[in-house]
Write a protein that holds these residues in place. Structure first.
Motif, PDB file in Angstrom:
ATOM      1  N   HIS A   1      38.233 -25.577  29.243  1.00 18.93           N
ATOM      2  CA  HIS A   1      36.803 -25.329  29.028  1.00 18.93           C
ATOM      3  C   HIS A   1      36.075 -24.816  30.262  1.00 18.93           C
ATOM      4  N   GLY A   2      36.814 -24.464  31.298  1.00 20.12           N
ATOM      5  CA  GLY A   2      36.224 -23.776  32.435  1.00 20.12           C
ATOM      6  C   GLY A   2      35.292 -24.586  33.305  1.00 20.12           C
ATOM      7  N   PHE A   3      35.451 -25.908  33.331  1.00 19.91           N
ATOM      8  CA  PHE A   3      34.628 -26.721  34.215  1.00 19.91           C
ATOM      9  C   PHE A   3      34.968 -26.422  35.670  1.00 19.91           C
ATOM     10  N   ASN A   4      33.962 -26.515  36.539  1.00 14.73           N
ATOM     11  CA  ASN A   4      34.175 -26.435  37.983  1.00 14.73           C
ATOM     12  C   ASN A   4      34.797 -27.754  38.440  1.00 14.73           C
ATOM     13  N   ALA A   5      35.957 -27.675  39.076  1.00 17.73           N
ATOM     14  CA  ALA A   5      36.684 -28.880  39.469  1.00 17.73           C
ATOM     15  C   ALA A   5      35.850 -29.790  40.373  1.00 17.73           C
ATOM     16  N   LYS A   6      34.985 -29.204  41.198  1.00 17.25           N
ATOM     17  CA  LYS A   6      34.172 -29.998  42.098  1.00 17.25           C
ATOM     18  C   LYS A   6      33.100 -30.800  41.358  1.00 17.25           C
ATOM     19  N   ARG A   7      32.865 -30.445  40.103  1.00 24.19           N
ATOM     20  CA  ARG A   7      31.825 -31.135  39.328  1.00 24.19           C
ATOM     21  C   ARG A   7      32.421 -32.091  38.297  1.00 24.19           C
ATOM     22  N   VAL A   8      33.714 -32.383  38.445  1.00 23.02           N
ATOM     23  CA  VAL A   8      34.356 -33.353  37.554  1.00 23.02           C
ATOM     24  C   VAL A   8      34.960 -34.472  38.407  1.00 23.02           C
ATOM     25  N   GLU A   9      34.672 -35.696  38.051  1.00 20.61           N
ATOM     26  CA  GLU A   9      35.149 -36.867  38.780  1.00 20.61           C
ATOM     27  C   GLU A   9      36.016 -37.723  37.861  1.00 20.61           C
ATOM     28  N   ILE A  10      37.201 -38.096  38.325  1.00 20.18           N
ATOM     29  CA  ILE A  10      38.054 -38.993  37.545  1.00 20.18           C
ATOM     30  C   ILE A  10      37.621 -40.431  37.798  1.00 20.18           C
ATOM     31  N   ILE A  11      37.153 -41.085  36.742  1.00 13.23           N
ATOM     32  CA  ILE A  11      36.764 -42.493  36.815  1.00 13.23           C
ATOM     33  C   ILE A  11      37.429 -43.205  35.639  1.00 13.23           C
ATOM     34  N   HIS A  12      38.448 -43.971  35.933  1.00 18.01           N
ATOM     35  CA  HIS A  12      39.190 -44.668  34.885  1.00 18.01           C
ATOM     36  C   HIS A  12      38.338 -45.721  34.190  1.00 18.01           C
ATOM     37  N   ASN A  13      38.643 -45.949  32.921  1.00 17.02           N
ATOM     38  CA  ASN A  13      38.009 -47.042  32.187  1.00 17.02           C
ATOM     39  C   ASN A  13      38.337 -48.375  32.846  1.00 17.02           C
ATOM     40  N   GLY A  14      37.452 -49.326  32.655  1.00 15.68           N
ATOM     41  CA  GLY A  14      37.687 -50.680  33.138  1.00 15.68           C
ATOM     42  C   GLY A  14      37.292 -51.694  32.089  1.00 15.68           C
ATOM     43  N   ILE A  15      37.838 -52.887  32.177  1.00 17.83           N
ATOM     44  CA  ILE A  15      37.526 -53.943  31.222  1.00 17.83           C
ATOM     45  C   ILE A  15      37.129 -55.215  31.951  1.00 17.83           C
ATOM     46  N   ALA A  16      36.429 -56.087  31.235  1.00 14.92           N
ATOM     47  CA  ALA A  16      36.091 -57.399  31.787  1.00 14.92           C
ATOM     48  C   ALA A  16      37.366 -58.225  31.887  1.00 14.92           C
ATOM     49  N   ILE A  17      37.586 -58.833  33.033  1.00 14.30           N
ATOM     50  CA  ILE A  17      38.791 -59.614  33.275  1.00 14.30           C
ATOM     51  C   ILE A  17      38.489 -61.100  33.125  1.00 14.30           C
TER      52      ILE A  17
END
Length: 235
Positions: A29-45
């Motif tokens: 989809h042609g996103f600029n790589a600098k404008r995408v951040e990998i943030i993994h899902n998290g759960i309550a422990i």
């Protein structure tokens, strides 16, 4: 599609829950790589939670959970149960509801698996379900970072899953569980049997699974990553 266009063109940063979603945004989809951040899902422990080893559950139940939709490929789960139907002491349990339920019921009945395969339906509280399992099995055709896998690992469950989407970002093959190439039910069944027969390996993976989620996929870890992202945006 319109939402993706809006994310690409009008937002300073887009969060991708996995590396595979990150690549999808950029390559498809042609996103600029600098404008995408990998943030993994998290759960309550559950901080005072114990491991499966400490609960010493006698039965060996292999389970999965999710919406009963084609993308979850639960027909593969039934095929895996067929491979293990001769093995005394192993049963299967599937939690969830959806349009695929009648077809799954027909398949279970057709293969005479009613005695070893239970459809639990919709469950409001999932923790007792996970605590009744010995192994969590994912069969999806594609995934981001599945919350159900994180929840299962938090309860000390080794995971057997296909090597698709973001799943390899949660599980190291042979450490917290097993990653399977392809869709051969025999390969999944072999790993189930390995954990069934090798109690020391099962205990090791159970501890590793909970440890990994607590360390990397808690809701507080996710919140910290979002906070860091916001601070970068604010300069």
């Amino acid at each position: 599609w319109s939402n993706l266009i809006a994310l690409r063109n009008y937002f300073d940063k887009t969060a991708a829950v996995s590396e595979s979603v990150y690549e999808y945004f950029i390559k498809e989809h042609g996103f600029n790589a600098k404008r995408v951040e990998i943030i993994h899902n998290g759960i309550a422990i559950d901080e005072d939670g114990d491991t499966q080893e400490e609960r010493s559950c006698d039965s060996f139940v292999i389970g999965s959970s999710g919406r009963l939709f084609p993308v979850k490929n639960y027909s593969l789960l039934i095929e895996i149960s067929r491979q293990l139907s001769h093995q005394q002491g192993i049963t299967f349990s599937l939690a969830g509801e959806g349009p695929e339920r009648p077809r799954l019921e027909d398949s279970i009945n057709h293969h005479s698996l009613e005695s070893i395969f239970e459809l639990k339906g919709h469950l409001v509280e999932m923790k007792p379900f996970y605590r009744g399992l010995k192994v969590y099995l994912n069969t999806s055709l594609h995934e981001g970072i599945p919350m159900a896998i994180l929840e299962a690992m938090a309860q000390g469950l080794p995971v057997i899953a296909p090597k698709v989407g973001g799943i390899p970002e949660i599980i190291d093959d042979g450490v917290e569980g097993f990653l399977i190439e392809g869709r051969d039910p025999r390969l999944f069944a072999e790993k189930c049997l390995q954990l069934y027969h090798d109690k020391d390996l099962w205990k090791k993976m159970s501890k590793a699974a909970r440890s990994r989620v607590c360390r990397e996929f808690s809701d507080s870890a996710m919140a910290d990553r979002y906070l860091c992202c916001y601070r970068k945006l604010l300069g």
